[in-house]
Design an enzyme around this catalytic site. Sequence first.
Site, PDB file in Angstrom:
ATOM      1  N   ASN A   1      35.669  27.181  35.203  1.00  0.00           N
ATOM      2  CA  ASN A   1      37.301  26.485  35.296  1.00  0.00           C
ATOM      3  C   ASN A   1      38.746  27.537  36.232  1.00  0.00           C
ATOM      4  O   ASN A   1      38.899  28.767  36.032  1.00  0.00           O
ATOM      5  CB  ASN A   1      37.426  25.869  33.843  1.00  0.00           C
ATOM      6  CG  ASN A   1      38.464  24.507  33.860  1.00  0.00           C
ATOM      7  OD1 ASN A   1      39.497  25.147  34.827  1.00  0.00           O
ATOM      8  ND2 ASN A   1      37.658  23.709  33.138  1.00  0.00           N
TER       9      ASN A   1
ATOM     10  N   HIS B   1      39.899  51.510  29.305  1.00  0.00           N
ATOM     11  CA  HIS B   1      40.446  52.542  29.161  1.00  0.00           C
ATOM     12  C   HIS B   1      40.047  53.635  27.826  1.00  0.00           C
ATOM     13  O   HIS B   1      40.280  53.447  27.001  1.00  0.00           O
ATOM     14  CB  HIS B   1      41.742  52.824  29.738  1.00  0.00           C
ATOM     15  CG  HIS B   1      41.776  52.314  30.549  1.00  0.00           C
ATOM     16  ND1 HIS B   1      42.204  53.077  31.496  1.00  0.00           N
ATOM     17  CD2 HIS B   1      42.591  51.594  31.194  1.00  0.00           C
ATOM     18  CE1 HIS B   1      43.107  52.587  32.841  1.00  0.00           C
ATOM     19  NE2 HIS B   1      43.050  51.183  32.035  1.00  0.00           N
TER      20      HIS B   1
ATOM     21  N   GLY C   1      38.136  27.715  26.618  1.00  0.00           N
ATOM     22  CA  GLY C   1      39.253  28.556  27.586  1.00  0.00           C
ATOM     23  C   GLY C   1      39.934  29.061  26.571  1.00  0.00           C
ATOM     24  O   GLY C   1      40.221  29.029  25.579  1.00  0.00           O
TER      25      GLY C   1
ATOM     26  N   ALA D   1      37.395  28.828  21.953  1.00  0.00           N
ATOM     27  CA  ALA D   1      38.730  28.558  23.032  1.00  0.00           C
ATOM     28  C   ALA D   1      39.835  29.792  21.747  1.00  0.00           C
ATOM     29  O   ALA D   1      39.431  29.480  21.070  1.00  0.00           O
ATOM     30  CB  ALA D   1      39.241  27.427  22.776  1.00  0.00           C
TER      31      ALA D   1
END
Length: 230
Positions: free
Chosen positions: A127, A157, A186, A204
């Site tokens: 999406n 890192h 999402g 989500a």
Amino acid sequence: MLIEKVIRKLKNNPDYKWESPYTTRDLIAISWVRLWQAIRGLCLKPFMKRSSGLVFLGRQVKVRHAYQIEAGKNLILEDNVFVNALSFNGVKFGDHVSIGRNSTLLGTGIVSHKGIGITIGSRTGINAGAYLGGQGGITIGDDVIMGPNVQIFSENHNFSDPDIIIKEQGLTRSGVIIGSNCWIGGGATILDGVTVGNGCVIAAGSVVNKSVPDNSIVAGVPARIIKSRI
């Protein structure tokens, strides 16, 4: 419906059907957009490493190092998608893959550290607003659906030495693997080194920093297994 029959042919799926009714005006508008996307795609195809079918490009799509992109049938890159395929393995799309508007797919971040690349399986839909950083390698299976603003990071890192600037401590790369038939909600974030098993559901907004087995439902920051689908 003519358009429905055309889509069945393109998807090679005789059972495909639209669940909702559309007016003639709706269908004309949809067809017009897809037509122009297909025309733009024709301009990109000659520069790609391989493409087995149509390529649909939205407006303002930017593709770098297209010679490292492989695509199956009917690739859709919606408006403002950015793909930088520079990497050891390139960017590979299966059949019937769609990438939502304003998404970014990177094979390499810093040029001095060439990335591994990204592989996305067939019938997977990503999406709008997704970020896929394939520096350490991202592999996504078939039939995966992702909500908007999903982020996947495949490198970290190092920062253990407080006497050295973080950006000078080097990188670690384990890669991310997402199995088939998963639903990523999402705003979810998946971090380097994570393997998401087949059939998983990621709620989500979750931050997934550990691998999860097949058919798990996970949620939270950091994410934890709530229950199994089995």
